[in-house]
Design a protein around this motif. Structure first.
Motif, PDB file in Angstrom:
ATOM      1  N   ARG A 330       0.844  -1.189   0.000  1.00  0.00           N
ATOM      2  CA  ARG A 330       0.000   0.000   0.000  1.00  0.00           C
ATOM      3  C   ARG A 330       0.884   1.245   0.000  1.00  0.00           C
ATOM      4  NH1 ARG A 330      -5.370  -1.205   1.268  1.00  0.00           N
ATOM      5  NH2 ARG A 330      -5.677  -3.320   2.071  1.00  0.00           N
ATOM      6  N   GLY A 331       0.487   2.216  -0.794  1.00  0.00           N
ATOM      7  CA  GLY A 331       1.214   3.475  -0.868  1.00  0.00           C
ATOM      8  C   GLY A 331       2.212   3.491  -2.006  1.00  0.00           C
ATOM      9  N   VAL A 332       2.146   4.544  -2.827  1.00  0.00           N
ATOM     10  CA  VAL A 332       3.057   4.710  -3.955  1.00  0.00           C
ATOM     11  C   VAL A 332       3.612   6.133  -3.927  1.00  0.00           C
ATOM     12  CG1 VAL A 332       3.255   4.786  -6.478  1.00  0.00           C
ATOM     13  CG2 VAL A 332       1.884   2.985  -5.384  1.00  0.00           C
ATOM     14  N   ARG A 333       4.916   6.226  -4.105  1.00  0.00           N
ATOM     15  CA  ARG A 333       5.587   7.527  -4.173  1.00  0.00           C
ATOM     16  C   ARG A 333       5.617   7.988  -5.628  1.00  0.00           C
ATOM     17  NH1 ARG A 333      12.031   7.637  -3.437  1.00  0.00           N
ATOM     18  NH2 ARG A 333      12.450   9.878  -3.640  1.00  0.00           N
ATOM     19  N   TRP A 433      15.038   1.697  -3.966  1.00  0.00           N
ATOM     20  CA  TRP A 433      14.150   2.381  -3.020  1.00  0.00           C
ATOM     21  C   TRP A 433      13.438   1.352  -2.146  1.00  0.00           C
ATOM     22  CZ3 TRP A 433      12.405   4.874  -8.067  1.00  0.00           C
ATOM     23  CH2 TRP A 433      13.105   6.058  -8.296  1.00  0.00           C
ATOM     24  N   ASP A 434      12.921   1.842  -1.007  1.00  0.00           N
ATOM     25  CA  ASP A 434      12.203   0.956  -0.089  1.00  0.00           C
ATOM     26  C   ASP A 434      10.739   0.782  -0.458  1.00  0.00           C
ATOM     27  OD1 ASP A 434      14.494   0.616   1.416  1.00  0.00           O
ATOM     28  OD2 ASP A 434      14.032   2.288   2.759  1.00  0.00           O
ATOM     29  N   ILE A 444       8.909  -1.433  -8.632  1.00  0.00           N
ATOM     30  CA  ILE A 444       8.168  -2.179  -7.611  1.00  0.00           C
ATOM     31  C   ILE A 444       9.066  -3.294  -7.095  1.00  0.00           C
ATOM     32  CG2 ILE A 444       6.148  -3.608  -7.155  1.00  0.00           C
ATOM     33  CD1 ILE A 444       4.790  -2.248  -9.561  1.00  0.00           C
ATOM     34  N   ASN A 445       9.250  -3.326  -5.782  1.00  0.00           N
ATOM     35  CA  ASN A 445      10.089  -4.363  -5.194  1.00  0.00           C
ATOM     36  C   ASN A 445       9.311  -5.675  -5.061  1.00  0.00           C
ATOM     37  OD1 ASN A 445      12.132  -2.516  -4.976  1.00  0.00           O
ATOM     38  ND2 ASN A 445      11.723  -2.019  -2.827  1.00  0.00           N
ATOM     39  N   LEU A 446       9.927  -6.754  -5.585  1.00  0.00           N
ATOM     40  CA  LEU A 446       9.309  -8.079  -5.535  1.00  0.00           C
ATOM     41  C   LEU A 446      10.382  -9.120  -5.262  1.00  0.00           C
ATOM     42  CD1 LEU A 446       6.993  -8.019  -8.701  1.00  0.00           C
ATOM     43  CD2 LEU A 446       6.258  -7.853  -6.330  1.00  0.00           C
ATOM     44  N   ASP A 447      10.256  -9.832  -4.140  1.00  0.00           N
ATOM     45  CA  ASP A 447      11.135 -10.976  -3.858  1.00  0.00           C
ATOM     46  C   ASP A 447      12.608 -10.624  -3.988  1.00  0.00           C
ATOM     47  OD1 ASP A 447       8.868 -12.601  -3.482  1.00  0.00           O
ATOM     48  OD2 ASP A 447       8.748 -13.000  -5.641  1.00  0.00           O
ATOM     49  N   GLY A 448      13.010  -9.510  -3.408  1.00  0.00           N
ATOM     50  CA  GLY A 448      14.420  -9.144  -3.367  1.00  0.00           C
ATOM     51  C   GLY A 448      14.947  -8.453  -4.602  1.00  0.00           C
ATOM     52  N   ALA A 449      14.107  -8.244  -5.604  1.00  0.00           N
ATOM     53  CA  ALA A 449      14.509  -7.523  -6.809  1.00  0.00           C
ATOM     54  C   ALA A 449      13.467  -6.444  -7.099  1.00  0.00           C
ATOM     55  CB  ALA A 449      14.649  -8.475  -7.991  1.00  0.00           C
ATOM     56  N   THR A 450      13.739  -5.605  -8.108  1.00  0.00           N
ATOM     57  CA  THR A 450      12.817  -4.535  -8.472  1.00  0.00           C
ATOM     58  C   THR A 450      12.339  -4.719  -9.902  1.00  0.00           C
ATOM     59  OG1 THR A 450      13.810  -2.932  -6.954  1.00  0.00           O
ATOM     60  CG2 THR A 450      12.580  -2.048  -8.801  1.00  0.00           C
ATOM     61  N   LEU A 451      11.006  -4.733 -10.051  1.00  0.00           N
ATOM     62  CA  LEU A 451      10.402  -4.757 -11.368  1.00  0.00           C
ATOM     63  C   LEU A 451      10.397  -3.326 -11.898  1.00  0.00           C
ATOM     64  CD1 LEU A 451       8.795  -6.471 -13.498  1.00  0.00           C
ATOM     65  CD2 LEU A 451       6.722  -5.726 -12.288  1.00  0.00           C
ATOM     66  N   VAL A 452      11.017  -3.118 -13.052  1.00  0.00           N
ATOM     67  CA  VAL A 452      11.185  -1.774 -13.600  1.00  0.00           C
ATOM     68  C   VAL A 452      10.426  -1.683 -14.928  1.00  0.00           C
ATOM     69  CG1 VAL A 452      12.826   0.018 -14.269  1.00  0.00           C
ATOM     70  CG2 VAL A 452      13.497  -1.721 -12.588  1.00  0.00           C
ATOM     71  N   GLY A 453       9.589  -0.698 -15.045  1.00  0.00           N
ATOM     72  CA  GLY A 453       8.844  -0.546 -16.295  1.00  0.00           C
ATOM     73  C   GLY A 453       8.454   0.890 -16.536  1.00  0.00           C
ATOM     74  N   GLU A 480      17.965   4.921 -13.125  1.00  0.00           N
ATOM     75  CA  GLU A 480      19.209   5.514 -12.634  1.00  0.00           C
ATOM     76  C   GLU A 480      19.123   7.031 -12.641  1.00  0.00           C
ATOM     77  OE1 GLU A 480      23.342   4.959 -14.632  1.00  0.00           O
ATOM     78  OE2 GLU A 480      23.143   3.356 -13.134  1.00  0.00           O
ATOM     79  N   ALA A 481      18.545   7.597 -13.693  1.00  0.00           N
ATOM     80  CA  ALA A 481      18.421   9.049 -13.794  1.00  0.00           C
ATOM     81  C   ALA A 481      17.505   9.608 -12.709  1.00  0.00           C
ATOM     82  CB  ALA A 481      17.892   9.428 -15.172  1.00  0.00           C
ATOM     83  N   MET A 482      16.431   8.901 -12.393  1.00  0.00           N
ATOM     84  CA  MET A 482      15.485   9.397 -11.388  1.00  0.00           C
ATOM     85  C   MET A 482      15.988   9.190  -9.971  1.00  0.00           C
ATOM     86  SD  MET A 482      13.075  10.837 -13.011  1.00  0.00           S
ATOM     87  CE  MET A 482      12.108  11.190 -11.557  1.00  0.00           C
ATOM     88  N   SER A 483      16.685   8.090  -9.734  1.00  0.00           N
ATOM     89  CA  SER A 483      17.121   7.775  -8.370  1.00  0.00           C
ATOM     90  C   SER A 483      18.452   8.409  -8.009  1.00  0.00           C
ATOM     91  CB  SER A 483      17.226   6.258  -8.203  1.00  0.00           C
ATOM     92  OG  SER A 483      18.271   5.736  -9.013  1.00  0.00           O
ATOM     93  N   GLY A 484      19.263   8.735  -9.012  1.00  0.00           N
ATOM     94  CA  GLY A 484      20.606   9.242  -8.740  1.00  0.00           C
ATOM     95  C   GLY A 484      21.539   8.178  -8.211  1.00  0.00           C
ATOM     96  N   LYS A 485      21.151   6.906  -8.367  1.00  0.00           N
ATOM     97  CA  LYS A 485      21.962   5.794  -7.873  1.00  0.00           C
ATOM     98  C   LYS A 485      22.372   4.897  -9.039  1.00  0.00           C
ATOM     99  CE  LYS A 485      19.386   5.650  -3.479  1.00  0.00           C
ATOM    100  NZ  LYS A 485      18.575   4.807  -2.572  1.00  0.00           N
TER     101      LYS A 485
END
Length: 560
Positions: A330-333, A433-434, A444-453, A480-485
């Protein structure tokens, strides 16, 4: 041309709680329910006055319409009586108009006066949309509540396919609220009556009796309740000047083509009405809603327009529709892409069109606290799906209706719709991100990885479902551009699918052949839009009052 207005909540209900036993509407100088047994008064004046429960015996669907929802006491009393007397396959529609709806805290406080209704009032409070403008559809099994938060004359004009079997007129007294009792309003009510409809009200004012008679009602004064000497009952003619009620062909058995979120939402709406159906899905055309996770978040507009209100009501309806079992987070940034978008998000948070608990501007981002991350595989997953090529879908003589919700497959099934198609590929990365985040793309974080789309490209001559290394690189570069990481690729199979949109990006509900309907053009908002759009289409075909503004429903049905 009128200046656009900002989209905010309705004005608050101004309540005075100083009188024991009932809140008083400070602006109208009138109470919300009687201190002489408000529930008994509701049963006598409105339920008894409309001949209930006898009037709903034997019919498949019964519709009650009301002016003045207030605390919801009339609705709860009708719901309780329905539960006690209706048959299992009957459906009750309750439609109520309220210009100054309570917020959730006010509703909870008012309904504590009726402990015998506690089980029902708790459900109402849980699903309550608050003071959000527009139409809201709340479903409680075989009982459906449609709320219209608007001025009465505008609301009566907005309602789509309303033909009520009973009317409760429960606005504040004509002396303090004359607009609700005018001849124009009574005429509009008459135009939304089923033949033989019954009407009940506490008011016996001469102007009210005259307005009802002018509108075509047969009016009779009856003994009142408690301290009130009289009340009114009225009946609309059964033979309305030879006017025939036109009803769509009955949905006997349906075929749903496509098992994405649109198809599953149609299945849910049909099953609620006990209508048999089959679903087929074509594995050669994977739906975008078959991704490992999906976001349910609102589409926002700063201005108060019918489309803007639809975006909010569809979002709230989706939040109520999805079972807890499919909710992953629940909750989306929502991260602004640039300074102009940041200013827009700040205005949204300040206007608060969804009320408390939804939007918050914090740390340079818009936090949509009520938004969901869901598992698409668990959404309306009780329906059996048959895998079959879409090209055979329209050659089905054993179905009364066919529903095309095939995503990319709509191109072959209904080429005349001239939809727009764009390819989207998902990728996997190590988490940065958390919390779930959206930024044009999403993470979206799923099972230790992030789904990126997801990528957003026009179709070319290549297979739109093939996986492309360059698209994975695009997704990770954008994150990478949005997170700065530094973003590192993670193991996991990418996935490609095709979005379907209309030129103006609004959805489309259109008949493409005799009893063949397309629900399409949901773009990347399928999980937000589909439940309410499916409910709207099936309501229309079943001759029920619809959950969408009449003009907007017509617009969604037009090839724009």
């Amino acid at each position: 041309m009128a200046e656009p207005r900002p989209l905010t909540q309705t004005p608050p209900a101004s309540l005075d709680w100083s009188r024991p036993g009932t809140p008083v509407a400070a602006d109208f100088g009138d109470i919300y329910f009687s201190t002489d047994g408000g529930l008994d008064e509701t049963r006598a004046v409105f339920l008894g006055g409309c001949g209930l429960p006898q009037a709903w015996q034997g019919g498949a669907v019964f519709t009650i319409a009301e002016l003045g929802f207030g605390s919801g006491l009339n609705f709860l009393a009708a719901w309780q009586l329905w539960n006690e007397t209706a048959q299992p396959n009957q459906r009750l529609h309750f439609v109520s108009i309220e210009k100054f709806p309570f917020d959730r805290a006010q509703l909870r406080r008012a309904l504590t006066a009726w402990p015998e209704l506690r089980a029902l009032s708790d459900k109402l409070i849980s699903d309550w949309p608050g003071r959000v403008k527009g139409l809201h559809r709340l479903s409680f099994g075989n009982v459906t509540l449609t709320l219209v938060h608007e001025d009465v004359e505008i609301a009566l004009d907005q309602l789509h396919s309303l033909k009520a079997d009973a009317w409760f007129l429960d606005g504040f007294s004509p002396a303090g609220n004359p607009a609700m009792w005018s001849e124009d309003v009574m005429s509009a009510i008459a135009g939304r009556c089923a033949p033989g409809a019954r009407l009940a009200t506490f008011s016996v004012a001469g102007a009210v009796r005259t307005a009802l008679k002018t509108a075509g009602f047969e009016v009779r004064k009856m003994p009142g309740f408690g301290r009130k000497r009289h009340r009114l009952e009225a009946e609309f003619p059964r033979d309305i000047s030879g006017e025939a009620l036109t009803r769509p062909p009955k949905v006997e058995r349906a075929l749903i083509v496509g098992a994405g979120i649109a198809g599953r939402s149609l299945a849910f709406a049909l099953s609620a009405r006990h209508i048999p159906f089959d679903i087929i899905d074509d594995r050669a055309n994977p739906a975008a809603s078959g991704n490992p996770a999906a976001l349910v978040k609102p589409r926002f507009d700063l201005q108060d327009r019918p489309e803007s209100r639809f975006f909010l009501s569809a979002y709230l309806h989706a939040l109520r529709s999805y079972p807890e079992s499919c909710i992953m987070e629940r909750g989306v940034r929502q991260i602004p892409k640039h300074g102009k978008e940041a200013e827009r998000f700040k205005k949204l948070a300040k206007q608060a069109p969804l009320g408390d608990g939804h939007l918050r501007w914090r740390g340079g981002d818009l936090w949509i606290e009520s938004a969901l991350v869901i598992d698409p595989k668990k959404v309306f997953d009780e329906f059996e799906i048959r895998h079959e090529r879409f090209k055979f879908a329209q050659d089905r003589s054993d179905y009364s209706h066919v529903f095309l919700s095939a995503g990319y497959g709509i191109q072959a099934l209904a080429p005349e719709l001239a939809m727009r198609f764009s390819r989207g590929q998902l990728s996997w990365a190590e988490p940065v991100w958390d919390h779930a985040a959206a930024y044009g793309g999403y993470a979206i974080n799923l099972d230790g990885a992030t789904l990126v789309g997801a990528t957003h490209d026009q179709l070319d001559e290549r297979d739109p479902f093939e996986l492309r290394d360059e698209d994975d690189a695009k997704n990770l570069s954008a994150l990478e551009a949005m997170s700065g990481k530094t973003v590192i690729s993670a193991p996991g199979k990418s996935r490609a699918s095709v979005r379907v949109t209309t030129p103006d990006t609004l959805p489309l509900i259109v008949e493409t052949g005799e009893n063949i309907w397309a629900l399409t053009g949901l773009g990347s908002r399928g999980f937000t839009f589909a439940p309410l759009l499916a409910e709207s289409l099936i309501s229309d075909l079943c001759g029920e009052v619809g959950p969408l503004d009449k003009s907007l429903r017509a617009k969604f049905s037009t090839l724009r």
